[in-house]
Design a protein around this motif. Structure first.
Motif, short mmCIF file in Angstrom:
data_model
loop_
_atom_site.label_atom_id
_atom_site.label_comp_id
_atom_site.label_asym_id
_atom_site.label_seq_id
_atom_site.Cartn_x
_atom_site.Cartn_y
_atom_site.Cartn_z
N UNK A 198 25.05 36.45 -0.22
CA UNK A 198 24.04 35.75 -0.78
C UNK A 198 24.51 35.73 -2.33
N UNK A 199 24.35 34.53 -3.23
CA UNK A 199 24.78 34.45 -4.54
C UNK A 199 23.49 34.79 -5.21
N UNK A 200 22.34 34.56 -4.51
CA UNK A 200 20.92 34.92 -5.13
C UNK A 200 20.28 33.76 -5.55
N UNK A 201 18.94 33.64 -4.76
CA UNK A 201 18.12 32.50 -5.04
C UNK A 201 18.21 31.55 -4.00
N UNK A 202 18.93 31.63 -2.82
CA UNK A 202 18.99 30.85 -1.96
C UNK A 202 17.58 30.97 -1.01
N UNK A 203 16.89 29.81 -0.56
CA UNK A 203 15.39 29.80 0.07
C UNK A 203 15.50 28.92 0.97
N UNK A 204 16.44 28.25 1.47
CA UNK A 204 16.09 27.26 2.72
C UNK A 204 17.43 27.46 3.49
N UNK A 205 17.23 27.26 5.06
CA UNK A 205 18.08 27.03 5.78
C UNK A 205 17.76 25.74 6.48
N UNK A 206 18.91 24.90 6.80
CA UNK A 206 18.87 23.79 7.54
C UNK A 206 19.85 23.78 8.96
N UNK A 207 19.40 23.14 9.91
CA UNK A 207 20.24 23.63 11.20
C UNK A 207 20.54 22.06 11.98
N UNK A 208 21.72 22.05 12.18
CA UNK A 208 22.30 20.91 12.76
C UNK A 208 23.72 20.79 12.75
N UNK A 209 24.15 19.49 13.15
CA UNK A 209 25.63 19.19 12.95
C UNK A 209 25.93 18.43 11.69
N UNK A 210 26.78 18.93 10.75
CA UNK A 210 27.08 18.50 9.49
C UNK A 210 28.27 17.91 9.56
N UNK A 211 28.92 17.57 10.62
CA UNK A 211 30.23 16.79 10.57
C UNK A 211 30.04 15.52 11.08
N UNK A 212 30.90 14.56 10.71
CA UNK A 212 30.64 13.24 11.00
C UNK A 212 31.35 12.91 12.29
N UNK A 213 31.39 11.82 12.92
CA UNK A 213 31.80 11.52 14.39
C UNK A 213 33.38 11.81 14.56
N UNK A 214 34.12 11.44 13.42
CA UNK A 214 35.55 11.69 13.70
C UNK A 214 35.79 13.15 13.77
N UNK A 215 35.05 13.92 12.97
CA UNK A 215 35.22 15.43 13.18
C UNK A 215 34.70 16.26 13.91
N UNK A 216 33.82 15.59 14.98
CA UNK A 216 33.03 16.43 15.99
C UNK A 216 33.91 16.13 17.52
N UNK A 217 33.88 17.22 18.17
CA UNK A 217 34.40 17.32 19.38
C UNK A 217 33.33 17.31 20.11
N UNK A 218 33.57 16.38 21.27
CA UNK A 218 32.62 16.39 22.42
C UNK A 218 33.38 17.23 23.60
N UNK A 219 32.44 17.68 24.39
CA UNK A 219 32.79 18.59 25.77
C UNK A 219 32.23 17.73 27.07
N UNK A 220 31.47 18.49 27.64
CA UNK A 220 31.37 17.95 28.97
C UNK A 220 30.38 16.51 29.28
N UNK A 221 30.72 15.78 30.17
CA UNK A 221 29.87 14.68 30.38
C UNK A 221 30.71 13.31 29.89
#
Length: 341
Positions: A198-221
């Motif tokens: 921590x640098x200090x003062x962080x107070x939020x966490x956000x969860x998900x995929x932050x990559x665009x489609x071009x940078x996202x690798x797809x797996x099974x299916x």
């Protein structure tokens, strides 16, 4: 003569030694309502993350809230636990979890996120353990045809300010904790974890995929979207009795060998056990679809090496066609379970 048709190849669903199964301990968890148990009202439709106490939706997309209180019939509003519109999965803790899309087949760069504010801001110079569990939804195995793919890019972004944006495109941030590989497991949960200074003062966490489609690798299916259940989010100072402190099982070996002409002998060894009821041995002929073929009683609690073994006496009946895959599922006395990843 050794039957090479049976014993040509045996693959184990086991990649790293030693590897530990971890169950959450919330003594120092800075995330309020970490397993989504507290809510204002039972979810009755999709996109109702706003019903979860302390949690928010930072964009215009529609992550979903699943809770055992929902007993609707199979269909669009079926948001129960363990069974729901997207598949079947028991919660890691309690009877609730969140679901969100990390890639969408019909809409380019479509993303869903969840966000929460910490109980108190992070302290500068302190290293924190960050973790959460994910499970890929079966999609077509649930009530509705839908998500059948997996993706990489699932991560946690920790920040001072609360990320938010209109629309449904990726948030323009780089998560500090992220998985580079696709998460394919649809039965059981996969732990995503890492350390954050921590640098200090962080107070939020956000969860998900932050990559665009071009940078996202797809797996099974071959078709469909990528959709994941999320549970047990934890952020705690390293060195305390937090998320990663309580080890249920420490496995140091897992091997399989031909035993005569028709059998496969599996052996594994643990060095630490806490609350271990039993193991289930599972087998697959394709590395994707597994079936339980037997159980082995656990030692309960131990602080020294414990050796186990199990004989698969009917590998041909399991649909063997050249390669066999094996994995272990461990079940606690309280019913919690985890797959060795």
């Amino acid at each position: 003569m050794l039957n090479t048709r049976i014993c040509l190849k045996i693959k184990l669903f086991f990649a790293v030694i030693p590897i530990s199964i971890v169950h959450e301990v919330y003594t120092q968890n800075l995330v309020p309502n970490p397993s989504f148990e507290a809510y204002s009202s039972c979810p009755a439709g999709v996109g109702q993350v706003n019903l979860i106490t302390s949690w928010a939706n930072p964009t215009s997309a529609s992550p979903d809230y699943f809770n055992a209180c929902n007993t609707s019939p199979c269909g669009l509003g079926f948001l129960g636990v363990p069974n729901n519109m997207f598949g079947t999965e028991a919660a890691v803790t309690g009877s609730a979890y969140v679901g969100l899309a990390t890639w969408n087949a019909g809409t380019a760069n479509f993303r869903e996120y969840i966000r929460v504010q910490f109980v108190s801001p992070l302290v500068a110079g302190t290293t924190y353990d960050v973790s959460f569990y994910v499970s890929a939804a079966e999609g077509s195995a649930g009530c509705l045809p839908g998500p059948t793919r997996s993706s990489n890019g699932l991560g946690a972004y920790i920040s001072v300010a609360a990320p938010s944006a209109g629309g449904t495109t990726p948030l323009p941030y780089i998560p500090q904790i992220v998985t580079a590989t696709t998460i394919d497991l649809t039965v059981g949960w996969t732990l995503i974890s890492g350390a954050f200074l921590a640098a200090g003062g962080e107070q939020y966490v956000t969860i998900g995929n932050f990559r665009n489609d071009a940078s996202t690798t797809l797996g099974n299916g071959p078709v469909g979207s990528a959709y994941y259940y999320i549970d047990d989010v934890c952020i705690t100072p390293q060195g305390g009795s937090g998320c990663l402190a309580a080890l249920s099982i420490e496995l140091i070996s897992f091997e399989a060998n031909c035993n005569g002409n028709e059998n496969v002998l599996l052996r594994w060894t643990t060095t630490t056990e806490t609350n271990n009821d039993y193991f289930t041995v599972e087998r697959s002929s394709d590395g994707i679809n597994y079936e339980a073929i037997g159980t082995v009683i656990g030692a309960g609690n131990s602080s020294g090496p414990v050796n186990y073994e199990f004989t698969d006496s009917s590998p041909v009946e399991g649909g063997w066609e050249g390669v066999l895959y094996y994995r272990l599922r461990q079940i606690d006395f309280d019913g919690k379970y985890e797959y060795f990843d």
